[in-house]
Design a protein around this motif. Structure first.
Motif, PDB file in Angstrom:
ATOM      1  N   TYR A 152      -9.094   6.771   0.625  1.00  0.00           N
ATOM      2  CA  TYR A 152      -7.877   7.562   0.481  1.00  0.00           C
ATOM      3  C   TYR A 152      -7.203   7.875  -1.047  1.00  0.00           C
ATOM      4  O   TYR A 152      -7.709   7.880  -1.684  1.00  0.00           O
ATOM      5  CB  TYR A 152      -6.621   7.035   1.652  1.00  0.00           C
ATOM      6  N   GLY A 153      -6.276   9.018  -0.442  1.00  0.00           N
ATOM      7  CA  GLY A 153      -5.645   9.784  -1.622  1.00  0.00           C
ATOM      8  C   GLY A 153      -5.036   8.472  -2.626  1.00  0.00           C
ATOM      9  O   GLY A 153      -5.065   7.468  -1.712  1.00  0.00           O
ATOM     10  N   GLN A 154      -4.385   9.486  -3.122  1.00  0.00           N
ATOM     11  CA  GLN A 154      -3.448   8.439  -3.918  1.00  0.00           C
ATOM     12  C   GLN A 154      -2.139   7.043  -3.192  1.00  0.00           C
ATOM     13  O   GLN A 154      -1.933   7.585  -2.629  1.00  0.00           O
ATOM     14  CB  GLN A 154      -2.305   9.188  -4.568  1.00  0.00           C
ATOM     15  N   GLU A 155      -2.361   6.049  -3.374  1.00  0.00           N
ATOM     16  CA  GLU A 155      -1.395   5.606  -2.060  1.00  0.00           C
ATOM     17  C   GLU A 155       0.096   5.758  -2.984  1.00  0.00           C
ATOM     18  O   GLU A 155       0.139   6.138  -4.151  1.00  0.00           O
ATOM     19  CB  GLU A 155      -1.770   4.321  -2.283  1.00  0.00           C
ATOM     20  N   PRO A 156       1.273   5.362  -1.955  1.00  0.00           N
ATOM     21  CA  PRO A 156       2.043   5.766  -2.987  1.00  0.00           C
ATOM     22  C   PRO A 156       2.588   4.591  -3.886  1.00  0.00           C
ATOM     23  O   PRO A 156       2.307   3.258  -3.759  1.00  0.00           O
ATOM     24  CB  PRO A 156       3.587   5.062  -1.510  1.00  0.00           C
ATOM     25  N   GLN A 157       3.398   5.148  -4.315  1.00  0.00           N
ATOM     26  CA  GLN A 157       3.870   3.998  -5.877  1.00  0.00           C
ATOM     27  C   GLN A 157       5.175   3.964  -5.746  1.00  0.00           C
ATOM     28  O   GLN A 157       6.014   4.843  -5.668  1.00  0.00           O
ATOM     29  CB  GLN A 157       3.054   4.198  -6.971  1.00  0.00           C
ATOM     30  N   PRO A 178     -11.968   4.451   4.447  1.00  0.00           N
ATOM     31  CA  PRO A 178     -12.453   5.616   5.206  1.00  0.00           C
ATOM     32  C   PRO A 178     -13.646   6.010   6.076  1.00  0.00           C
ATOM     33  O   PRO A 178     -13.748   6.086   7.272  1.00  0.00           O
ATOM     34  CB  PRO A 178     -12.360   6.959   4.364  1.00  0.00           C
ATOM     35  N   SER A 179     -14.248   4.463   6.071  1.00  0.00           N
ATOM     36  CA  SER A 179     -15.427   4.348   5.973  1.00  0.00           C
ATOM     37  C   SER A 179     -15.852   4.516   7.979  1.00  0.00           C
ATOM     38  O   SER A 179     -16.877   4.240   8.150  1.00  0.00           O
ATOM     39  CB  SER A 179     -16.643   3.470   5.685  1.00  0.00           C
ATOM     40  N   SER A 180     -14.212   3.378   7.679  1.00  0.00           N
ATOM     41  CA  SER A 180     -14.928   3.298   9.428  1.00  0.00           C
ATOM     42  C   SER A 180     -13.438   3.581  10.516  1.00  0.00           C
ATOM     43  O   SER A 180     -13.698   3.618  11.145  1.00  0.00           O
ATOM     44  CB  SER A 180     -13.476   0.954   9.197  1.00  0.00           C
ATOM     45  N   LEU A 181     -12.905   4.274   9.544  1.00  0.00           N
ATOM     46  CA  LEU A 181     -12.459   5.425  10.351  1.00  0.00           C
ATOM     47  C   LEU A 181     -12.749   6.616  11.505  1.00  0.00           C
ATOM     48  O   LEU A 181     -12.494   6.783  12.860  1.00  0.00           O
ATOM     49  CB  LEU A 181     -11.464   6.386  10.126  1.00  0.00           C
ATOM     50  N   ALA A 182     -14.522   6.725  11.608  1.00  0.00           N
ATOM     51  CA  ALA A 182     -14.958   7.460  12.279  1.00  0.00           C
ATOM     52  C   ALA A 182     -15.075   6.542  13.730  1.00  0.00           C
ATOM     53  O   ALA A 182     -15.409   6.532  14.904  1.00  0.00           O
ATOM     54  CB  ALA A 182     -15.853   8.240  11.565  1.00  0.00           C
ATOM     55  N   ARG A 183     -15.049   5.205  12.968  1.00  0.00           N
ATOM     56  CA  ARG A 183     -15.194   3.962  14.582  1.00  0.00           C
ATOM     57  C   ARG A 183     -14.239   3.770  14.973  1.00  0.00           C
ATOM     58  O   ARG A 183     -14.218   2.626  15.948  1.00  0.00           O
ATOM     59  CB  ARG A 183     -16.615   2.489  13.822  1.00  0.00           C
ATOM     60  N   GLN A 243     -16.041  18.354  13.447  1.00  0.00           N
ATOM     61  CA  GLN A 243     -14.563  19.444  12.807  1.00  0.00           C
ATOM     62  C   GLN A 243     -13.697  18.421  13.199  1.00  0.00           C
ATOM     63  O   GLN A 243     -12.598  17.734  12.770  1.00  0.00           O
ATOM     64  CB  GLN A 243     -14.358  20.526  13.976  1.00  0.00           C
ATOM     65  N   THR A 244     -13.861  17.473  14.264  1.00  0.00           N
ATOM     66  CA  THR A 244     -12.640  16.334  14.599  1.00  0.00           C
ATOM     67  C   THR A 244     -12.629  15.089  13.787  1.00  0.00           C
ATOM     68  O   THR A 244     -11.782  14.526  12.888  1.00  0.00           O
ATOM     69  CB  THR A 244     -13.599  16.058  15.874  1.00  0.00           C
ATOM     70  N   VAL A 245     -13.953  15.450  12.858  1.00  0.00           N
ATOM     71  CA  VAL A 245     -14.141  13.966  11.683  1.00  0.00           C
ATOM     72  C   VAL A 245     -13.458  14.814  10.628  1.00  0.00           C
ATOM     73  O   VAL A 245     -12.530  13.959  10.293  1.00  0.00           O
ATOM     74  CB  VAL A 245     -15.955  13.462  11.691  1.00  0.00           C
ATOM     75  N   MET A 246     -13.054  16.094  10.449  1.00  0.00           N
ATOM     76  CA  MET A 246     -12.271  16.555   9.122  1.00  0.00           C
ATOM     77  C   MET A 246     -10.923  16.785   9.382  1.00  0.00           C
ATOM     78  O   MET A 246     -10.151  16.496   8.575  1.00  0.00           O
ATOM     79  CB  MET A 246     -12.739  17.897   8.570  1.00  0.00           C
ATOM     80  N   THR A 247     -11.299  16.945  10.108  1.00  0.00           N
ATOM     81  CA  THR A 247      -9.390  17.003  11.853  1.00  0.00           C
ATOM     82  C   THR A 247      -8.441  15.427  10.792  1.00  0.00           C
ATOM     83  O   THR A 247      -7.695  15.590  10.543  1.00  0.00           O
ATOM     84  CB  THR A 247      -9.018  17.742  12.523  1.00  0.00           C
ATOM     85  N   ASN A 296      -7.655  15.079   7.215  1.00  0.00           N
ATOM     86  CA  ASN A 296      -6.798  15.556   6.880  1.00  0.00           C
ATOM     87  C   ASN A 296      -5.124  15.016   7.451  1.00  0.00           C
ATOM     88  O   ASN A 296      -4.339  15.430   6.801  1.00  0.00           O
ATOM     89  CB  ASN A 296      -6.823  17.440   7.339  1.00  0.00           C
ATOM     90  N   GLU A 297      -5.508  14.201   8.106  1.00  0.00           N
ATOM     91  CA  GLU A 297      -4.446  14.468   8.810  1.00  0.00           C
ATOM     92  C   GLU A 297      -4.275  12.508   8.593  1.00  0.00           C
ATOM     93  O   GLU A 297      -2.979  12.377   8.092  1.00  0.00           O
ATOM     94  CB  GLU A 297      -4.263  13.654  10.662  1.00  0.00           C
ATOM     95  N   VAL A 298      -4.916  11.720   8.363  1.00  0.00           N
ATOM     96  CA  VAL A 298      -4.661   9.796   7.738  1.00  0.00           C
ATOM     97  C   VAL A 298      -4.090  10.871   6.098  1.00  0.00           C
ATOM     98  O   VAL A 298      -2.966  10.438   5.523  1.00  0.00           O
ATOM     99  CB  VAL A 298      -6.049   9.894   6.922  1.00  0.00           C
ATOM    100  N   ASP A 299      -4.624  12.088   5.246  1.00  0.00           N
ATOM    101  CA  ASP A 299      -4.339  12.663   4.245  1.00  0.00           C
ATOM    102  C   ASP A 299      -2.720  13.207   4.004  1.00  0.00           C
ATOM    103  O   ASP A 299      -1.705  12.194   3.285  1.00  0.00           O
ATOM    104  CB  ASP A 299      -5.133  13.256   3.577  1.00  0.00           C
ATOM    105  N   ASN A 300      -2.369  13.433   5.237  1.00  0.00           N
ATOM    106  CA  ASN A 300      -1.382  14.467   5.110  1.00  0.00           C
ATOM    107  C   ASN A 300       0.166  13.145   5.598  1.00  0.00           C
ATOM    108  O   ASN A 300       0.859  13.374   5.857  1.00  0.00           O
ATOM    109  CB  ASN A 300      -1.627  15.754   6.477  1.00  0.00           C
ATOM    110  N   ALA A 301      -0.908  12.338   6.681  1.00  0.00           N
ATOM    111  CA  ALA A 301       0.237  11.243   6.852  1.00  0.00           C
ATOM    112  C   ALA A 301       0.917  10.429   5.125  1.00  0.00           C
ATOM    113  O   ALA A 301       1.806  10.085   5.484  1.00  0.00           O
ATOM    114  CB  ALA A 301      -0.445  10.230   8.068  1.00  0.00           C
ATOM    115  N   LEU A 302      -0.003   9.702   4.793  1.00  0.00           N
ATOM    116  CA  LEU A 302       0.099   9.229   3.812  1.00  0.00           C
ATOM    117  C   LEU A 302       0.759   9.935   2.697  1.00  0.00           C
ATOM    118  O   LEU A 302       1.804   9.303   2.184  1.00  0.00           O
ATOM    119  CB  LEU A 302      -1.325   8.995   2.709  1.00  0.00           C
TER     120      LEU A 302
END
Length: 490
Positions: A37-42, A290-295, A385-389, A392-398
């Motif tokens: 995922y994107g940069q974790e909170p520091q 990220p690899s486990s998100l789809a499952r 589209q669902t996967v891409m969404t 995006n939601e995870v990145d925005n939430a982080l």
């Protein structure tokens, strides 16, 4: 395909005996996930790490009242109960579809009393001497039929229904996750509003004291009319914010009650503010890989099941182009006398295959096949589209979770400094060094700073909820009701 779309004439005999399943076989779509995922909170109070997602993440708040509400949510929420019924509907549809591929038997018995008209058809023949115009007719028939499903039309339909059932289950999982997030968010917002009420009431108490102080100084000639007006204005402005806050508190309590199928105001006492009710900042949150998100995310798994349904539908449409054979048979008795109902001469039977070949359908079969292929392509695009969404939601939430925590430090400093400013301004006013405007300004700033600090703590909590909703964790709390639901087999 399990057999070629076109079957050579030399292989027809083998095909009739063994059958085949036409159409594409479903294969789980490949999902190319990012490595991280994107940069974790520091440098924040609550960071994230790549451990397995906590399926009971709300317990990280260490709030017993919240835990009790969620325990009730699984069994009391109406939306979840309706979701369970939709699963039962899908299971029933699956059983109905599967029954089409099994032999079926039925029995029919009848008795009729017939009186022939002497001026009707019987008048065209010469009846046997003494033959009656009125007679009884008894019939007893046992019938059976079996669609051989040579080209898999029924099997594909059953496959589609199984996938529809999976989609219904995942839809309920998604509903459980959404309902859970809504409850926790409403609970956090409620605690935030209640804290805002407590903050406002404390400042109102200070404003009341200021008015009394200024009135006393005004009586002694040490304060001006302007000082008195400013003190009373601050008092009224502070008091005016309480009705809206109490209205918001009542609405949030009722919103939580609605999620639990409780009548309005029934949770007012249970959800009243108490010391320590403000949520804590979670020290560290596992967010998985990220690899486990789809499952893990129900919406992705539902989209996958919808793609499976569409793929099986293509097979159903292809099989409709080919012949179908149904084995039928019946046996029983027919007699004009009840005494001969079970006698050997009264027996009758018929058996043999029925061959159905589509010759001309006016383009219906080709149109149906084109439709099913288009639905399959649409379902594949919807899955992507669902996967891409989801990503995006995870990145925005982080990002939102990290930035809310970074803001917390500054809002706390502003609150602490504003309290010092109020204390200094009040002391200087009592000594006559400044007018009341300085006190009024300092107290207004202090109220705003404390309210911002409280709101920021709630924002961190709700950002954490949004993060775990995006990660797809937590729907398991409602899964036990699916396991305990009756399935039926008749």
């Amino acid at each position: 395909m399990k057999c070629a779309a076109r079957i050579a004439a030399t292989a027809l005999t083998t095909t009739l005996l063994t059958g085949c399943t036409l159409g594409p076989d479903f294969r789980r779509p490949d999902v190319i996930a990012p490595t991280h995922y994107g940069q974790e909170p520091q440098d924040v109070a609550g960071g994230t790490y790549g451990g397995p997602v906590d399926i009971a993440w709300w317990k990280l708040f260490h709030d017993d009242e919240l835990n009790r509400l969620i325990d009730r949510l699984a069994v009391q929420n109406i939306d979840l109960q309706r979701g369970m019924q939709r699963i039962e509907e899908a299971r029933s549809q699956t059983r109905i579809a599967a029954a089409q591929g099994l032999p079926n038997m039925n029995w029919a018995g009848s008795y009729t009393r017939t009186h022939q008209s002497s001026t009707g058809f019987i008048s065209l023949v010469q009846p046997r001497s003494g033959a009656p115009n009125e007679y009884d007719f008894f019939q007893n028939t046992l019938g059976a039929s079996w669609d051989l499903d040579l080209f898999g039309q029924i099997r594909r339909a059953v496959e589609a229904q199984h996938a529809t059932q999976e989609a219904a289950i995942e839809a309920r999982h998604g509903l459980a996750l959404s309902t859970l997030a809504t409850l926790v968010n409403s609970y956090m917002q409620l605690r935030g509003v209640q804290d805002q009420i407590a903050i406002t009431e404390r400042h109102l108490s200070v404003s009341d004291h200021d008015v009394s102080l200024v009135e006393a100084r005004f009586g002694n000639g040490a304060a001006t009319t302007l000082d008195l007006a400013q003190a009373r204005t601050e008092q009224a402005n502070t008091a005016s914010t309480l009705p809206n806050l109490r209205n918001a508190e009542s609405a949030l309590i009722n919103a939580i009650g609605l999620l639990l199928d409780e009548p309005p105001r029934s949770l007012a006492i249970e959800l009243a503010r108490h010391e320590g009710s403000m949520p804590i900042v979670v020290p560290a949150a596992p967010i998985g890989l990220p690899s486990s998100l789809a499952r893990r995310r129900p919406d992705i798994r539902e989209a996958e099941a919808r793609l499976h349904v569409a793929t099986a539908g293509v097979g159903v449409a292809i099989a409709a182009f080919y012949p179908d054979i149904t084995l039928t048979g019946q046996m029983g008795t027919q007699t004009l006398s009840a005494a001969n109902f079970f006698s050997l001469p009264s027996r009758q039977f018929a058996t043999g295959p029925t061959l159905s070949v589509p010759l001309f359908e006016g383009g219906r079969l080709r149109g149906t096949l084109a439709l099913r292929k288009a639905e399959q392509k649409d379902a594949a695009l919807a899955f992507h589209q669902t996967v891409m969404t989801a990503w995006n939601e995870v990145d925005n939430a982080l990002t939102a979770y990290a930035q809310a925590q970074k803001r917390l430090v500054q809002t706390e400093i502003a609150w602490q400094e504003s309290r010092k400013a109020v204390s200094i301004a009040q002391q200087q006013y009592r000594e006559g060094a400044v007018d009341f405007l300085q006190v009024d300004t300092a107290e207004s700033a202090a109220l705003e700073a404390e309210a911002n600090f409280s709101a920021n703590r709630i924002q961190i909590a709700t950002s954490f909820v949004s993060l775990y909703r995006a990660l797809g964790g937590g729907w398991e709390y409602a899964a036990f009701t699916e396991k305990n639901a009756p399935t039926g087999s008749n």
